[in-house]
Design a protein around this motif. Sequence first.
Motif, PDB file in Angstrom:
ATOM      1  N   VAL A 208       0.816  -1.216   0.000  1.00  0.00           N
ATOM      2  CA  VAL A 208       0.000   0.000   0.000  1.00  0.00           C
ATOM      3  C   VAL A 208       0.852   1.270   0.000  1.00  0.00           C
ATOM      4  O   VAL A 208       0.376   2.339  -0.372  1.00  0.00           O
ATOM      5  N   VAL A 209       2.128   1.189   0.421  1.00  0.00           N
ATOM      6  CA  VAL A 209       2.976   2.382   0.483  1.00  0.00           C
ATOM      7  C   VAL A 209       3.809   2.561  -0.770  1.00  0.00           C
ATOM      8  O   VAL A 209       4.583   3.524  -0.856  1.00  0.00           O
ATOM      9  N   VAL A 210       3.672   1.664  -1.765  1.00  0.00           N
ATOM     10  CA  VAL A 210       4.538   1.747  -2.946  1.00  0.00           C
ATOM     11  C   VAL A 210       4.304   3.047  -3.710  1.00  0.00           C
ATOM     12  O   VAL A 210       5.249   3.647  -4.236  1.00  0.00           O
ATOM     13  N   SER A 211       3.086   3.518  -3.788  1.00  0.00           N
ATOM     14  CA  SER A 211       2.777   4.738  -4.540  1.00  0.00           C
ATOM     15  C   SER A 211       2.993   6.001  -3.728  1.00  0.00           C
ATOM     16  O   SER A 211       2.832   7.098  -4.268  1.00  0.00           O
ATOM     17  N   ALA A 212       3.348   5.910  -2.454  1.00  0.00           N
ATOM     18  CA  ALA A 212       3.565   7.092  -1.621  1.00  0.00           C
ATOM     19  C   ALA A 212       4.957   7.661  -1.890  1.00  0.00           C
ATOM     20  O   ALA A 212       5.858   6.961  -2.344  1.00  0.00           O
ATOM     21  N   PRO A 213       5.179   8.953  -1.611  1.00  0.00           N
ATOM     22  CA  PRO A 213       6.511   9.538  -1.821  1.00  0.00           C
ATOM     23  C   PRO A 213       7.503   9.010  -0.798  1.00  0.00           C
ATOM     24  O   PRO A 213       7.130   8.619   0.305  1.00  0.00           O
ATOM     25  N   PRO A 214       8.788   9.004  -1.131  1.00  0.00           N
ATOM     26  CA  PRO A 214       9.795   8.546  -0.161  1.00  0.00           C
ATOM     27  C   PRO A 214       9.860   9.473   1.039  1.00  0.00           C
ATOM     28  O   PRO A 214       9.580  10.672   0.939  1.00  0.00           O
ATOM     29  N   VAL A 215      10.204   8.914   2.178  1.00  0.00           N
ATOM     30  CA  VAL A 215      10.274   9.682   3.425  1.00  0.00           C
ATOM     31  C   VAL A 215      11.712   9.659   3.936  1.00  0.00           C
ATOM     32  O   VAL A 215      12.471   8.715   3.698  1.00  0.00           O
ATOM     33  N   THR A 216      12.050  10.726   4.645  1.00  0.00           N
ATOM     34  CA  THR A 216      13.389  10.860   5.238  1.00  0.00           C
ATOM     35  C   THR A 216      13.322  11.003   6.746  1.00  0.00           C
ATOM     36  O   THR A 216      14.363  10.979   7.400  1.00  0.00           O
ATOM     37  N   ARG A 217      12.131  11.166   7.311  1.00  0.00           N
ATOM     38  CA  ARG A 217      11.961  11.289   8.753  1.00  0.00           C
ATOM     39  C   ARG A 217      10.751  10.490   9.196  1.00  0.00           C
ATOM     40  O   ARG A 217       9.886  10.124   8.398  1.00  0.00           O
ATOM     41  N   VAL A 218      10.686  10.264  10.501  1.00  0.00           N
ATOM     42  CA  VAL A 218       9.559   9.531  11.071  1.00  0.00           C
ATOM     43  C   VAL A 218       8.310  10.398  11.019  1.00  0.00           C
ATOM     44  O   VAL A 218       8.372  11.610  11.245  1.00  0.00           O
ATOM     45  N   GLY A 219       7.177   9.794  10.726  1.00  0.00           N
ATOM     46  CA  GLY A 219       5.916  10.545  10.725  1.00  0.00           C
ATOM     47  C   GLY A 219       4.856   9.966   9.829  1.00  0.00           C
ATOM     48  O   GLY A 219       3.660  10.130  10.080  1.00  0.00           O
ATOM     49  N   MET A 220       5.242   9.263   8.752  1.00  0.00           N
ATOM     50  CA  MET A 220       4.228   8.661   7.867  1.00  0.00           C
ATOM     51  C   MET A 220       3.553   7.499   8.587  1.00  0.00           C
ATOM     52  O   MET A 220       4.181   6.737   9.324  1.00  0.00           O
ATOM     53  N   ARG A 221       2.252   7.336   8.359  1.00  0.00           N
ATOM     54  CA  ARG A 221       1.491   6.249   8.980  1.00  0.00           C
ATOM     55  C   ARG A 221       0.359   5.840   8.042  1.00  0.00           C
ATOM     56  O   ARG A 221      -0.064   6.615   7.174  1.00  0.00           O
ATOM     57  N   VAL A 222      -0.124   4.630   8.235  1.00  0.00           N
ATOM     58  CA  VAL A 222      -1.234   4.080   7.461  1.00  0.00           C
ATOM     59  C   VAL A 222      -2.452   4.029   8.354  1.00  0.00           C
ATOM     60  O   VAL A 222      -2.414   3.435   9.441  1.00  0.00           O
ATOM     61  N   GLN A 223      -3.531   4.644   7.893  1.00  0.00           N
ATOM     62  CA  GLN A 223      -4.786   4.653   8.648  1.00  0.00           C
ATOM     63  C   GLN A 223      -5.775   3.727   7.976  1.00  0.00           C
ATOM     64  O   GLN A 223      -5.795   3.581   6.762  1.00  0.00           O
ATOM     65  N   GLN A 224      -6.625   3.126   8.793  1.00  0.00           N
ATOM     66  CA  GLN A 224      -7.628   2.184   8.314  1.00  0.00           C
ATOM     67  C   GLN A 224      -8.920   2.936   8.025  1.00  0.00           C
ATOM     68  O   GLN A 224      -9.460   3.618   8.878  1.00  0.00           O
ATOM     69  N   ASN A 225      -9.396   2.792   6.777  1.00  0.00           N
ATOM     70  CA  ASN A 225     -10.534   3.596   6.353  1.00  0.00           C
ATOM     71  C   ASN A 225     -11.863   2.902   6.543  1.00  0.00           C
ATOM     72  O   ASN A 225     -12.693   3.326   7.316  1.00  0.00           O
TER      73      ASN A 225
END
Length: 418
Positions: A208-225
């Motif tokens: 599910v994260v393949v299409s998301a932009p790359p990250v360099t710091r902590v903070g991205m998360r996956v929420q359940q819809n």
Amino acid sequence: MRPALRLRFTAAATTAAITAAVSVSALLVGCAAPRHTSVQADVRVAPGWTPLPTPPPPPPPAPVVSVYVEPPLVQPEPVLIDVAPPPMLVEVPPPQPFPGAVWTGGYWGWQGRWVWCSGRWSPPPRPDYVWVQPYYEHRDGAVVFVSGFWAAHGVAFVPPPPGLHLSVQVAIGGGVRPVGPMGVFVPPPPGSRAGLIVPAPVGTPPAVVVSAPPVTRVGMRVQQNSTINNVDVHNTTDVRNVTNITNVTIVAPPGTTANGQAYEGHVPAAAHLAAAMPTAEHAPRAPVPVTAAPASNAPPVPMGRAQPAPSQALAPPHQSQPQPQPQPQPQPVAHDPHAQDWHAREEQRAQSQDRERREQRYEERNEEKARAREMGQANAQAKAQAKEQAKERDKEHEKRKRQQEEREREEGRVHPQQ
């Protein structure tokens, strides 16, 4: 005053005035234009001295090892790993080859080091079997990992309990410790900084994260819809009922992505749909697997229909695309004499477990029936005893009543009725 003395005094005063004027002029000239002193130094270098060498650049990351894996039919044992899985890779699934095919793989697995478990379309090994996504958990600076597997209908995934003692396995070639909050996660998007993790609910496909932009710091998360083939999780160990989630939301605050911008995207929860979404430019792609595709990749053939020729059998997804520069493949793992009957052993173990479960359920039903019969017999006996006791009490009451009447007649206080 005499003339000679006057002339001598005047000459002396004039001389003193001239001397003072010359001194003042020299002082003023010295202040206006200070003298400059030239210093010459002879620097000698001691023999044998050499300048410090430039530190070498950091070594390039280890090459990605991509393999085909044969998932087990039961939940495998968890492992504790010292380093985090690398960022995800791009692996676009081909079209579904036949109805009922399930996209498995496409995630980081563990074989002494993190290896890419290549995705492929596979039929369920048995009717009503479902695919269970891999499990990653950040626990005490290490990663608890459970690989993907096939599960029978109604068999729920059981996360490793917090008190479970596991020995840490050290990755071959090293790696980066997990960076992020404790709990369940998926690897970061392709091109992200190594070691980062993305918190996510249990059962979230890593794709599910393949299409998301790359990250360099902590903070991205996956929420359940809404409604992922997942479990209702209240914490990392309390798993309740199974639900069906169709969408997840990926959120990243400003400053966490590589471009510094905030991100929010809605991604299908199905692994093959999420992996097929557009990705960032120059995102790393999964290499061709170094192992042979399992033979169980073909769809089941209905009764009365001929088996397709070997040339028409389902090919691995990467082999369906033309390869401009074919590379020699290493010896497939499937030819290993110790691994040839692995699938048969797994099938036998699964059948044995199913048989044991059926026998256990049969014994439990028989025990329940026996307990019910015993309880019914006990109730019947209790009722019979109560009835007999009631009869005895009635007889005793009638007996005492007759005795009382006889005593009263004898005493003459009660006359018998005519």
